[in-house]
Design a protein around this motif. Structure first.
Motif, short mmCIF file in Angstrom:
data_model
loop_
_atom_site.label_atom_id
_atom_site.label_comp_id
_atom_site.label_asym_id
_atom_site.label_seq_id
_atom_site.Cartn_x
_atom_site.Cartn_y
_atom_site.Cartn_z
N VAL A 9 0.48 -0.70 4.00
CA VAL A 9 1.05 -2.05 3.97
C VAL A 9 0.43 -2.85 2.83
CG1 VAL A 9 1.20 -4.23 5.22
CG2 VAL A 9 1.67 -2.09 6.41
N SER A 10 -0.86 -2.75 2.65
CA SER A 10 -1.54 -3.46 1.58
C SER A 10 -1.02 -3.04 0.21
CB SER A 10 -3.05 -3.21 1.68
OG SER A 10 -3.72 -3.80 0.60
N LEU A 11 -0.90 -1.73 -0.02
CA LEU A 11 -0.42 -1.23 -1.30
C LEU A 11 1.04 -1.64 -1.55
CD1 LEU A 11 -1.96 2.35 -1.45
CD2 LEU A 11 -2.38 0.48 -3.05
N VAL A 12 1.87 -1.53 -0.54
CA VAL A 12 3.28 -1.90 -0.68
C VAL A 12 3.40 -3.37 -1.05
CG1 VAL A 12 5.44 -2.25 0.59
CG2 VAL A 12 4.22 -0.07 0.78
N GLU A 13 2.70 -4.23 -0.33
CA GLU A 13 2.76 -5.67 -0.62
C GLU A 13 2.24 -5.97 -2.03
OE1 GLU A 13 4.17 -7.97 1.26
OE2 GLU A 13 4.66 -6.50 2.80
N GLU A 51 6.12 9.46 8.00
CA GLU A 51 6.55 8.53 9.05
C GLU A 51 6.12 7.09 8.75
OE1 GLU A 51 2.43 9.86 10.17
OE2 GLU A 51 4.18 10.81 9.31
N LEU A 52 5.24 6.92 7.77
CA LEU A 52 4.75 5.58 7.42
C LEU A 52 5.52 4.93 6.28
CD1 LEU A 52 0.86 6.14 7.50
CD2 LEU A 52 2.35 5.29 9.31
N ILE A 53 6.52 5.60 5.74
CA ILE A 53 7.26 5.04 4.61
C ILE A 53 8.05 3.81 5.06
CG2 ILE A 53 9.06 5.45 2.89
CD1 ILE A 53 8.22 8.40 2.91
N LEU A 54 7.85 2.73 4.35
CA LEU A 54 8.57 1.48 4.62
C LEU A 54 9.82 1.41 3.76
CD1 LEU A 54 5.49 -0.92 4.60
CD2 LEU A 54 6.77 -0.16 6.59
N THR A 55 10.88 0.84 4.28
CA THR A 55 12.12 0.74 3.52
C THR A 55 11.96 -0.12 2.27
OG1 THR A 55 12.86 -1.11 4.88
CG2 THR A 55 13.60 1.09 5.52
N TYR A 56 11.02 -1.05 2.29
CA TYR A 56 10.81 -1.93 1.13
C TYR A 56 9.67 -1.46 0.23
CZ TYR A 56 7.20 -4.14 4.06
OH TYR A 56 6.10 -4.38 4.85
N SER A 57 9.25 -0.22 0.41
CA SER A 57 8.21 0.36 -0.45
C SER A 57 8.76 0.53 -1.86
CB SER A 57 7.79 1.73 0.09
OG SER A 57 6.93 2.37 -0.83
#
Length: 71
Positions: A9-13, A51-57
């Motif tokens: 989450v931190s890296l994506v943001e 399973e942790l991939i976010l759609t907004y990654s």
């Protein structure tokens, strides 16, 4: 696993924010190399935990909104 979720989450943001500053504002805060290192870390994390991939990654899209004009 909890650490992986927080890191992801931190890296994506962080990467989304840097992409916005680079592509939309034309005002990058970090070098391309620094971005690439963080991006590679996210890719590895997502490969190890799909399973942790976010759609907004940032790994799930190409580029960002283009600038309205060039100066």
């Amino acid at each position: 696993m909890f650490f992986a979720i927080l890191l992801r989450v931190s890296l994506v943001e962080e990467l989304n924010e840097h992409a916005y500053k680079y592509y939309v504002l034309d005002n990058p805060e970090i070098s391309d190399y620094e971005y690439d290192v963080k991006y590679a870390k996210l890719v590895k994390l997502e490969e190890d935990n799909p399973e942790l991939i976010l759609t907004y990654s940032p790994t799930q899209r190409v580029g960002d909104k283009p600038l309205e004009s060039f100066e």
